[in-house]
Design an enzyme around this catalytic site. Structure first.
Site, PDB file in Angstrom:
ATOM      1  N   ASP A   1      -7.482  -7.349  10.516  1.00  0.00           N
ATOM      2  CA  ASP A   1      -7.025  -6.178   9.761  1.00  0.00           C
ATOM      3  C   ASP A   1      -6.935  -4.939  10.640  1.00  0.00           C
ATOM      4  O   ASP A   1      -6.294  -3.954  10.252  1.00  0.00           O
ATOM      5  CB  ASP A   1      -8.010  -5.860   8.629  1.00  0.00           C
ATOM      6  CG  ASP A   1      -8.055  -6.957   7.597  1.00  0.00           C
ATOM      7  OD1 ASP A   1      -6.992  -7.406   7.156  1.00  0.00           O
ATOM      8  OD2 ASP A   1      -9.174  -7.374   7.222  1.00  0.00           O
TER       9      ASP A   1
ATOM     10  N   ASP B   1       0.784  -1.257   0.000  1.00  0.00           N
ATOM     11  CA  ASP B   1       0.000   0.000   0.000  1.00  0.00           C
ATOM     12  C   ASP B   1       0.804   1.290   0.000  1.00  0.00           C
ATOM     13  O   ASP B   1       0.211   2.374  -0.019  1.00  0.00           O
ATOM     14  CB  ASP B   1      -0.958   0.072   1.213  1.00  0.00           C
ATOM     15  CG  ASP B   1      -2.060  -0.959   1.144  1.00  0.00           C
ATOM     16  OD1 ASP B   1      -2.171  -1.638   0.102  1.00  0.00           O
ATOM     17  OD2 ASP B   1      -2.814  -1.078   2.126  1.00  0.00           O
TER      18      ASP B   1
HETATM   19  C1  BGC Z   1      -0.628  -5.888  10.086  1.00  0.00           C
HETATM   20  C2  BGC Z   1       0.658  -6.608  10.368  1.00  0.00           C
HETATM   21  C3  BGC Z   1       0.429  -8.093  10.333  1.00  0.00           C
HETATM   22  C4  BGC Z   1      -0.161  -8.468   8.989  1.00  0.00           C
HETATM   23  C5  BGC Z   1      -0.450  -9.932   8.876  1.00  0.00           C
HETATM   24  C6  BGC Z   1      -1.179  -6.343   8.767  1.00  0.00           C
HETATM   25  O1  BGC Z   1      -2.431  -5.797   8.582  1.00  0.00           O
HETATM   26  O2  BGC Z   1      -0.397  -4.520  10.077  1.00  0.00           O
HETATM   27  O3  BGC Z   1       1.111  -6.241  11.637  1.00  0.00           O
HETATM   28  O4  BGC Z   1       1.626  -8.778  10.559  1.00  0.00           O
HETATM   29  O5  BGC Z   1      -1.334  -7.741   8.766  1.00  0.00           O
HETATM   30  O6  BGC Z   1      -1.531 -10.314   9.617  1.00  0.00           O
END
Ligand code: BGC
Length: 604
Positions: A541, A323
């Site tokens: 998320d 992103d």
């Molecule tokens: C988070 C990360 C996480 C990843 C996998 C992302 O949305 O910010 O910290 O490791 O998702 O779950």
């Protein structure tokens, strides 16, 4: 250095053959009907074989006139059973196996190739390679063997055969690439590493679910997911999770010269990270020396670990900064993004990361390009292509420094909309793309978007391959439409036909109704290096309410897009569609995992 001229890139076919244990190559012009010459070449490769199962990959080459659809048939002569196939519609009746094209790979020009076909099967006694193939009713390989392999061995081989059984045709295989050699598509002929921390989490979650659904949930553990290096501490390991070296040591113990192992890593710690949202804000800030810290405390330590010669048999795939550049395309009205833009922190940070990572031949680099629901509009698409071009100009070796791009990371956009294939079709006098759900965006799905993007980089980049995150874009379950709508009202037509059930395409946080998507697959479609699970299904998320601090990661905050009772930030006419009671981003979210399993498509 991995510069244009010095770079060793294997042709796809070479890499494929190198990873195969047994192959059969059959080719010949088949009988020629009056006006359409059908001629074909089929290669069938047993890529992996164990006690009672095996995986085979198939490539079809069209040596005659163009096809608009294809229908491949062959017979199992050793009693094998098809279990699950991909890249086409597979079925078995008696000994005959039939594979018909999917909607996206039916048309094959003269001289073209269908790649990405494969299946899992079971065998016992012996596992002979089929000796004859037909495409559209015409035999490929009139000069194939006249007799199938003779008596099967009385006991199953305990180790996979390493040579082609007598009686089957052979293709001369080029020698396997030396370990660590950079191949065109790292996923071909390789095993992909599974994160044991994630596997354990899934097994525990499956037990909690129990019953039939629990059994389906347990199958999630069979598939690889990426390792997110989402903060400096993750390099060493934090919160009870393994660090980078721990993963690489384990993966290296499973790898050998004949069995390269892919390890997938997300590089995700730019200063001012997630600048237009709050859920995944990072630890580094531009205003607090974040650019230097990113280079010295994050990228440099990662690269010095990856350089360890102990890891030379690994193919280390990196997904670079989800992103980040897309935020510079559309979100410059957000101060944190404007700062990332004006200081050059994102562009230069990515250039630094790539220039370090690319120095090693066994590292593969895919830049994140968000998804079709973000960059699909013509203006966003074109602005994004220019920004990525400018960024890539700062890579040593330019476009040759990278292997491709990854789309849909942690998003929910389907691979394709099977009932909405033409954005310009008119319904009730209006184009489908003008429906409320698409807001004039002509890119309805990730396959179209990924292939269009690849096309934009086609000049000078035939090695460029695309990766799509299919971890949560399945959209199965009872609400999935099974046919196209017959309504003449445009919005009704689109809403009844689309498999993406989000009220608004901007929804990105813990989306209600989502399911696990396609299983990770190498080379599913020409131009796509792999479908992978970048986001581990079951990890949140973002937190669904304000005021909760994650002690391990206090920078993660509440974003209103994760509020189950809020309206979308992008279009306030629609709800966020976020699940309630969600923990912080990256934390385990049992209710979401259960929903993703229940709505998996294909079913687990
Ligand atoms: C988070 C990360 C996480 C990843 C996998 C992302 O949305 O910010 O910290 O490791 O998702 O779950």
């Amino acid at each position: 250095m991995r510069l244009v001229s010095g770079r060793t890139r294997l042709h796809k076919a070479t890499a494929l053959a190198a990873g195969a244990i047994m192959t059969a190559g059959l080719s010949l012009v088949g009988a020629t009907p009056a006006n359409a010459a059908v001629a074909c070449d089929v290669s069938y490769q047993i890529a992996n074989q164990w006690d009672s199962g095996f995986q085979a990959n198939i490539t079809i080459r069209n040596l005659g006139d163009a096809w608009t659809s294809w229908d491949l048939r062959f017979n199992f002569t050793g009693g094998q059973q098809l279990q699950q196939g991909w890249g086409g519609r597979w079925s078995q009746s008696g000994t005959e196996v039939q594979v018909q094209n999917e909607s996206w790979n039916g048309s094959v020009p003269s001289g073209g190739t269908v790649t990405g076909l494969g299946f899992l099967g079971s065998w016992s006694g012996s596992n002979p390679v089929p000796t004859s193939f037909t495409v559209n009713g015409v035999t490929c390989g009139g000069e194939g063997p006249s007799t199938p392999p003779t008596t099967p061995p009385s006991t199953p081989p305990s180790t996979p055969p390493t040579s082609t059984p007598t009686g089957t045709p052979t293709t001369s295989l080029p020698p396997p690439p030396p370990p660590g050699t950079h191949v065109d598509n790292p996923y071909i002929g390789a095993t992909v590493y599974r994160n044991p921390d994630y596997v354990a989490r899934v097994e525990q979650a499956a037990q909690e679910i129990g019953g039939t659904l629990g059994a389906a949930a347990a199958r999630v553990a069979q598939y690889p997911t990426a390792i997110w290096l989402d903060r400096i501490a993750a390099i060493e390991g934090s919160g009870g999770n393994r660090g980078l070296r721990d993963h690489l040591d384990l993966a290296a113990s499973q790898a050998s010269e004949d069995n390269p192992v892919v390890v997938q890593i997300v590089i995700y710690d730019l200063p001012n990270r997630d600048c237009a949202a709050a859920a995944s804000n990072g630890e580094l800030l531009i205003s607090q020396d974040g650019e230097r810290r990113y280079r010295e405390e994050y990228i440099d330590p990662i690269v010095s670990i990856l350089r360890d010669p102990a890891y030379r048999n690994l193919r280390i795939v990196t997904f670079v900064e989800p992103d980040s550049l897309p935020n510079l395309v559309t979100n410059l009205d957000t101060p944190a993004c404007a700062e990332a833009n004006s200081t050059g922190a994102y562009v230069e940070g990515i250039q630094y990361a790539v220039n370090q990572l690319t120095q090693q031949d066994n590292v593969y680099i895919y830049l994140d390009i968000a998804h079709s629901g973000w960059l699909g509009w013509d203006n966003n698409f074109n602005d994004a292509v220019s920004l990525y071009r400018r960024t890539i100009q700062g890579f040593d070796g330019g476009l040759q420094a990278i292997d491709g791009f990854v789309t849909n990371t942690a998003n929910y956009t389907p691979l394709e909309e099977p009932f909405l294939t033409n954005p310009n079709l008119t319904v009730g006098g209006q184009q489908v793309r003008s429906a409320n759900f698409y807001e004039w965006n002509p890119m309805f799905d990730e396959l179209d978007f990924a292939l269009a993007w690849r096309n934009a980089f086609a000049s000078g980049g035939s090695h460029i391959g695309m990766i799509i995150d299919t971890s949560r874009n399945g959209w199965g379950g009872p609400d999935r439409p099974t046919s196209v709508s017959s309504s003449n009202d445009l919005n009704t037509y689109v809403n009844q036909s689309r498999i993406d059930r989000r009220p608004h395409r901007g929804g990105w946080c813990n989306q209600i109704g989502a399911g696990i998507g396609e299983r990770p697959t190498a080379a599913p479609v020409s131009g796509i290096d792999a479908y992978v699970w970048v986001k581990p299904p079951g990890e949140s998320d973002g937190v669904s309410q304000d005021g909760i601090i994650d002690p391990d990661d206090p920078n993660k905050r509440f974003d209103a897009m994760c509020d189950p009772n809020g309206q979308s930030h992008y279009n306030s006419a629609y709800p966020t569609n976020a699940m309630p009671d969600a923990p912080h981003a990256g934390r385990w979210f049992q209710a979401q995992f259960e929903m993703l399993v229940r709505n998996a498509y294909p079913a687990l």
